[in-house]
Write an enzyme that holds these catalytic residues in place. Structure first.
Site, short mmCIF file in Angstrom:
data_model
loop_
_atom_site.label_atom_id
_atom_site.label_comp_id
_atom_site.label_asym_id
_atom_site.label_seq_id
_atom_site.Cartn_x
_atom_site.Cartn_y
_atom_site.Cartn_z
N HIS A 214 50.03 18.10 24.62
CA HIS A 214 50.90 18.00 25.86
C HIS A 214 52.29 17.98 25.85
CE1 HIS A 214 51.10 13.91 24.61
NE2 HIS A 214 52.02 13.82 25.18
C1 UD1 Z 1 54.75 11.18 29.35
C2 UD1 Z 1 55.47 10.75 27.94
C3 UD1 Z 1 54.89 10.87 26.49
C4 UD1 Z 1 53.56 10.59 26.68
C5 UD1 Z 1 52.59 11.24 27.94
C6 UD1 Z 1 51.19 10.67 28.02
C7 UD1 Z 1 58.04 10.50 28.29
C8 UD1 Z 1 59.22 11.23 28.09
N1 UD1 Z 1 57.02 11.22 27.97
O1 UD1 Z 1 54.78 12.63 29.08
O2 UD1 Z 1 55.69 10.29 25.71
O3 UD1 Z 1 52.84 10.96 25.61
O4 UD1 Z 1 53.44 10.81 29.11
O5 UD1 Z 1 50.63 11.36 29.19
O6 UD1 Z 1 58.02 9.51 28.86
N2 UD1 Z 1 52.00 14.54 36.24
C9 UD1 Z 1 50.92 14.58 37.12
N3 UD1 Z 1 50.56 13.35 37.35
C10 UD1 Z 1 50.83 12.18 37.03
C11 UD1 Z 1 51.98 12.09 36.12
C12 UD1 Z 1 52.52 13.46 35.64
O7 UD1 Z 1 50.58 15.66 37.72
O8 UD1 Z 1 50.05 11.10 37.30
C13 UD1 Z 1 52.86 15.66 35.94
C14 UD1 Z 1 54.30 15.67 36.12
O9 UD1 Z 1 54.59 16.27 37.47
C15 UD1 Z 1 54.91 16.71 35.20
C16 UD1 Z 1 53.94 16.66 34.02
O10 UD1 Z 1 52.83 16.02 34.60
O11 UD1 Z 1 54.97 17.98 35.55
C17 UD1 Z 1 54.59 15.63 32.95
O12 UD1 Z 1 54.69 14.34 33.24
P1 UD1 Z 1 56.02 13.55 32.79
O13 UD1 Z 1 55.88 12.13 33.11
O14 UD1 Z 1 57.30 14.10 32.97
O15 UD1 Z 1 55.81 13.53 31.03
P2 UD1 Z 1 54.48 13.67 30.24
O16 UD1 Z 1 54.55 15.00 29.64
O17 UD1 Z 1 53.30 12.92 30.91
#
Ligand code: UD1
Length: 369
Positions: A214
């Protein structure tokens, strides 16, 4: 010392945070039954918000409903940081706590630490002091900023404690307590259960590979991600590769189209099913930090597709090998695995299921004595 019953805000925002706070909350409840004065308020920032990334973890790990949900949702790094800071500042202005306890290295960790410290609410950081040295990772920025404004540091390794001391933190503020993620893993060993697709995919113990990716550096570029998957599919000797894909990964996967025929994309798995998969796998290939720790304790061979790690003990002591993001590097490691010559690995010091008790014991001394 705080007068009355000190109130600790426990901050959780993203999936790995939920795994780390569950045993801390249990330890707080246990101490409270034994007469401790510490009380807590659970603050969910809403960084991860859907059932698969958040709800299932609360349900399976017995985490109580959050007292407050800031509901910040998705966004760019700065937008998420700003929204969390504003939301948490508002909460503290309305109802102040005596300590802000943050865990790990996600955006919520850093944002809440900043809001708290600016209002002179002291900050405790669980999993403090780990460093990858790679500023291109948002998590590394989060670690550095959080630790620069933390009052009390709880570390998972001696090397993390050393990092903090070298940066000027006095030893009386650093507590090497062990790893709360491992507390959760050890506590739940007998509850792990196979995912629904176990039979449908014909999985057998030690006859499949688990893949999780990821990090933006691995999954955001369509071409390199596609090559990486192709290479993993080709080099896995026909074994099924189970790939629970994170929402960020799914976005790029939808552009790639068909995956190699032995790679099976599945939804993000709940805790008990994911760790069942991990425990029975022949190998895990990942770019997660937390999974390298779990693989180390479960003694499962692990390949990390990153150039650096903030968890060096998973390589020097555990079963993890750090090979970078270039799929060419996979071949010799897979040769070694299939020849049955993977290193055995040991469990790092204090990864014994008691970290949360040590943390709560220490908090009690700091806030109540
Ligand atoms: C975050 C953390 C990372 C951790 C990871 C575990 C930061 C900087 N990064 O990264 O350290 O390893 O979580 O999962 O905080 N999304 C959904 N549903 C959700 C949450 C997110 O669809 O419940 C989507 C968001 O819209 C976004 C993507 O997933 O497009 C990434 O989510 P984001 O919270 O920005 O960071 P992660 O890549 O999950």
């Amino acid at each position: 010392m705080v007068k009355g019953m000190p109130l600790i805000d426990i901050i959780a925002g993203a999936r790995p945070n939920f795994v780390k706070i569950a045993p801390i909350i249990s330890a707080l409840k246990k101490q409270s039954r034994q007469g401790s004065l510490l009380s807590y308020r659970l603050v969910h920032t809403g960084q991860h918000y859907d059932q698969l990334m958040s709800g299932d973890f609360f349900a399976q790990l017995g985490i109580p409903e959050p007292d407050v949900n800031l509901e910040v949702g998705s966004g760019t790094q700065a937008r998420q940081t700003g929204k969390i800071m504003l939301g948490y500042e508002k909460l503290l202005l309305n109802s102040r706590s005596d300590l802000c306890l943050v865990v790990g290295d996600v955006t919520s960790t850093m944002a809440c630490a900043i809001s708290a410290q600016k209002l002179r609410v002291p900050v405790a950081h669980v999993e403090a002091g780990i460093r990858s040295g790679d500023w291109s990772m948002p998590e590394e920025i989060n670690r550095i900023v959080t630790d620069s404004i933390t009052n009390w540091f709880f570390t998972t390794s001696e090397s993390a404690s050393e990092n903090l001391h070298k940066a000027g933190v006095s030893w009386d503020r650093i507590f090497f307590v062990g790893n709360t993620m491992i507390d959760t893993l050890l506590l739940n060993q007998n509850r792990l259960s196979p995912p629904a697709f176990w039979k449908a995919l014909g999985l057998n113990n030690e006859e499949y590979i688990v893949l999780t990716l990821h990090r933006p550096s691995n999954v955001d570029q369509y071409e390199s991600f596609s090559k990486l998957l192709l290479s993993i599919g080709e080099q896995s000797r026909g074994l099924p590769v189970v790939f629970p894909a994170h929402p960020r990964t799914i976005k790029t996967l939808s552009q790639i189209g068909a995956l190699p025929s032995n790679i099976f994309q599945v939804e993000p798995q709940p805790y008990l099913q994911f760790n069942y998969l991990l425990k029975h796998a022949k190998l895990v290939i990942t770019d997660s930090g937390g999974i390298t720790e779990e693989a180390t304790v479960l003694k499962i061979p692990c390949i990390t597709l990153r150039d650096s790690t903030e968890r060096p003990e998973t390589v020097t002591i555990g079963t993890n090998e750090l090979i970078g993001s270039n799929p060419v590097a996979l071949a010799p490691y897979l040769d070694r695995l299939f020849a049955g010559k993977w290193k055995k690995g040991l469990v790092p010091d204090k990864w014994d299921g008691k970290a949360s008790e040590r943390i709560v014991g220490q908090l009690s001394k700091l806030l109540c004595d």
